[in-house]
Design a protein around this motif. Structure first.
Motif, PDB file in Angstrom:
ATOM      1  N   TYR A  37       0.889  -1.111   0.079  1.00 53.51           N
ATOM      2  CA  TYR A  37      -0.107  -0.008   0.202  1.00 53.51           C
ATOM      3  C   TYR A  37       0.822   1.107  -0.019  1.00 53.51           C
ATOM      4  O   TYR A  37       0.665   2.326  -0.664  1.00 53.51           O
ATOM      5  N   ASN A  57      -6.924  -5.128   6.465  1.00 55.68           N
ATOM      6  CA  ASN A  57      -6.061  -4.862   4.655  1.00 55.68           C
ATOM      7  C   ASN A  57      -5.945  -5.850   4.237  1.00 55.68           C
ATOM      8  O   ASN A  57      -6.316  -6.963   4.624  1.00 55.68           O
ATOM      9  N   ASP A  58      -5.600  -5.748   2.986  1.00 53.03           N
ATOM     10  CA  ASP A  58      -5.131  -6.839   2.307  1.00 53.03           C
ATOM     11  C   ASP A  58      -4.225  -7.826   2.398  1.00 53.03           C
ATOM     12  O   ASP A  58      -4.530  -9.118   2.290  1.00 53.03           O
ATOM     13  N   ALA A  96      -6.126 -10.226   4.956  1.00 52.63           N
ATOM     14  CA  ALA A  96      -6.998 -10.934   3.844  1.00 52.63           C
ATOM     15  C   ALA A  96      -6.435 -11.963   3.235  1.00 52.63           C
ATOM     16  O   ALA A  96      -6.647 -13.212   3.296  1.00 52.63           O
ATOM     17  N   GLY A 119     -10.991  -7.491   1.685  1.00 55.32           N
ATOM     18  CA  GLY A 119      -9.738  -6.652   2.195  1.00 55.32           C
ATOM     19  C   GLY A 119      -9.808  -5.312   2.350  1.00 55.32           C
ATOM     20  O   GLY A 119     -11.112  -4.822   2.232  1.00 55.32           O
ATOM     21  N   ASP A 164      -7.426  -1.827   0.566  1.00 54.43           N
ATOM     22  CA  ASP A 164      -6.181  -0.913   0.123  1.00 54.43           C
ATOM     23  C   ASP A 164      -6.103  -1.371  -1.112  1.00 54.43           C
ATOM     24  O   ASP A 164      -5.609  -0.444  -2.101  1.00 54.43           O
ATOM     25  N   ASP A 165      -6.733  -2.456  -1.818  1.00 53.00           N
ATOM     26  CA  ASP A 165      -6.572  -2.855  -2.996  1.00 53.00           C
ATOM     27  C   ASP A 165      -5.020  -2.654  -3.680  1.00 53.00           C
ATOM     28  O   ASP A 165      -4.618  -1.983  -4.611  1.00 53.00           O
ATOM     29  N   GLY A 216      -3.583  -8.568  -4.852  1.00 54.63           N
ATOM     30  CA  GLY A 216      -4.851  -9.032  -4.838  1.00 54.63           C
ATOM     31  C   GLY A 216      -5.833  -9.239  -6.075  1.00 54.63           C
ATOM     32  O   GLY A 216      -6.790  -9.766  -6.182  1.00 54.63           O
ATOM     33  N   LEU A 267      -8.886 -10.986  -4.957  1.00 56.59           N
ATOM     34  CA  LEU A 267      -9.454 -10.650  -3.711  1.00 56.59           C
ATOM     35  C   LEU A 267     -10.449  -9.304  -3.900  1.00 56.59           C
ATOM     36  O   LEU A 267      -9.896  -8.245  -4.219  1.00 56.59           O
ATOM     37  N   THR A 275     -11.987  -6.177  -2.452  1.00 59.82           N
ATOM     38  CA  THR A 275     -11.340  -5.139  -1.361  1.00 59.82           C
ATOM     39  C   THR A 275     -12.199  -3.604  -1.730  1.00 59.82           C
ATOM     40  O   THR A 275     -12.982  -3.286  -2.187  1.00 59.82           O
TER      41      THR A 275
END
Lengths: 343, 343
Positions: free
Chosen positions: B74, B248-249, B252, B274, B276-277, B281, B288, B290
């Motif tokens: 991030y 957060n990711d 996750a 999650g 933040d992307d 992910g 994921l 997010t």
């Protein structure tokens, strides 16, 4: 000179080292002690500044590490080790980002930060040996990575050809015969890619396997998307590979995604091995077999050599070749047997 | 003053901007042009230096971004946007790492780098509002993230409570009823964790679902391993959750690994979302879902506000709240249907 750190130490009734830790942030200090030191600082009107030690020596106490990629965790992990080593030696390490850009690398190598840094660790991508030999700046310089070697500066890089041999031999030992390489680079200046490709070719030859051009996937950059794209292309061909040696873990992770998307199994249909041992590969599904360079040693030696040179304690510049090891995980050895849900 | 950039431009027959790009590395320059400029530099004996513009103004042209975590993509992604924005405005941005350490944050906020930087962007973790109000340094400061607000400095943070609402509502809309939160922090100073937990609790209340303490997993740090450990613990309980909202990711992704290890399916048995992307992910198996904060806006506004203040063009300090969006992927919506291998 105004108020010194020693004045603060006397007033706060703590050691000079403790004051220095509070002022420079080198090491954590207990809250009560910190408050006492801060009170002394406030009462004496001290303004935190470059530490006296560095001022006396004409140095700033700051070194820089210039990395080519921000989005590759390999460099973040390496930087973490370098930052900790710098702190333990009383220096601050700042990170600079070159974006693999030749002009930026040249500018940094030429010492355009020399007023603010005592020395530079550079991981060059496009800088050539000739550039480094023509350098006029006298700011201490340490080079890491494979792009520039045989220069009068400390240089730290693992043996990429040997490491790639080990990776490919692991796949051969598992009975794989159609082994692809993902991450060849059209631009032959990119030494690491060239060296890893050479190790791949030599290992295939050693194993008596042919080198098939259709099993060499090129990439212009070295990220997850490049791995995904290259692997999709390879899977669209008549006869896909039964194993992949990726230039780095990011390409391997992108390739794994492509394999999974295509409904194929890892490693049953296609085994995958990467390079770098970034943390992500220890948590991916499946976990990623990889070559682990000794990143801690690379970071620590780079900083140690640079600071020795900054402080005039260094011998002749030399080459350091940290070790590497094969880390086997599910992407080549197979998935764990799922445990029954524990209820 | 010796040789100026203008002298070089005249000799090389190029524009001043081109010389500046070569000397400062702001933008790539074609190789032929670069060689011509370098020749002029060599012939005139110019030594690259802080640019004349900054020297005239008493500034260094360097700003710093201090981040608490190096191993969280991030911050690397955010830094990438900030670095590009700084370059486009003619500044260099250096990265400093605080390791979430209070003493380091205080030292930086107090301006111990003021000789070498024109301004600081700080993402504090342990610094308090009182610390910032007591600050004496006059070096321009911009704060990002949720830990410190309502201070006389530009402050940039998304609405964490609202974003967490959206995440949990997405899980509720999919019919999930036993929704866990992973990443509560024992240390209530950690604002983002507290705010995201509050959003989770409020969203459950809105949906008429009870808040169960056994479904709130704590973590001391916020990495993949913390997610793995917390999720393993939760799966060992009598009645596991049917969905997870992770702080957060990284948490996750660690949690997804624990779910897969346990032989459970994502999202059929447990859906995961999650925050933040981070790029990882988009390539994980499964990909994921997010919350994506507008990292580009955060990075650009932080740099823009800081430089405006450095150059004396800024109005009163203010709060900026960039947007966020829900990005749905396989970890909540289900895996793709495997395509038959294309042959």
């Amino acid at each position: 000179m105004g108020v010194s750190l020693k004045d603060i130490a006397l007033r706060a009734g703590v050691s000079l080292a403790t004051v220095s830790n509070v002022v420079n942030g080198y090491r954590p200090v207990g809250e009560a002690t910190r408050v006492r030191v801060q009170q002394a600082i406030d009462e004496l009107g001290y303004v935190p500044n470059l530490s006296a030690r560095h001022l006396r020596s004409g140095r700033t106490g700051i070194i820089a590490l210039a990395i080519p990629e921000l989005d590759n965790p390999y460099f973040a992990e390496l930087a973490g080790y370098a930052i900790r080593e710098a702190r333990s030696l009383g220096y601050t390490l700042l990170l600079e980002y070159t974006d693999s850009d030749r002009a930026t690398e040249l500018t940094l190598a030429e010492g355009n930060r020399s007023q603010i840094i005592d020395g530079l660790i550079l991981s060059p991508v496009q800088l050539t040996r000739a550039d480094v030999l023509a350098r006029r700046s006298t700011t201490p310089l340490v080079l890491i990575g494979e792009n520039v070697a045989e220069v009068p500066h400390d240089h730290i890089a693992i043996d990429n050809v040997a490491a790639s041999h080990v990776a490919v031999q692991h796949l051969v030992s598992l009975g794989r015969r159609r082994i692809a390489f993902l991450g060849a680079h059209a631009d032959t200046v990119r030494q690491p890619s060239r060296l890893r490709l050479r190790g791949y070719q030599e290992a295939l030859a050693t194993a008596g396997l042919p080198v098939e051009e259709s099993l060499i996937g090129t990439a212009s950059r070295f990220g997850r998307l490049d791995g995904l794209t290259a692997m999709r292309g390879m899977l669209a061909r008549a006869e896909p590979p039964d194993a992949v040696f990726a230039y780095n873990d990011l390409i391997a992770l992108g390739a794994m995604r492509a394999v999974t998307e295509a409904g194929l199994r890892i490693p049953e249909d296609i085994a995958v091995i990467g390079f770098d041992d970034i943390e992500e590969g220890r948590f991916s599904n499946p976990t990623l077999t990889t070559i682990a360079p000794d990143k801690e040693r690379i970071g620590r030696v780079a900083v140690g050599s640079l600071i020795a040179r900054v402080e005039g304690n260094a011998a002749e510049p030399g080459e350091v070749q940290p070790s590497f090891r094969l880390v086997t995980r599910e992407s080549t050895l197979g998935r764990f047997t799922p445990a029954p849900p524990s209820r």
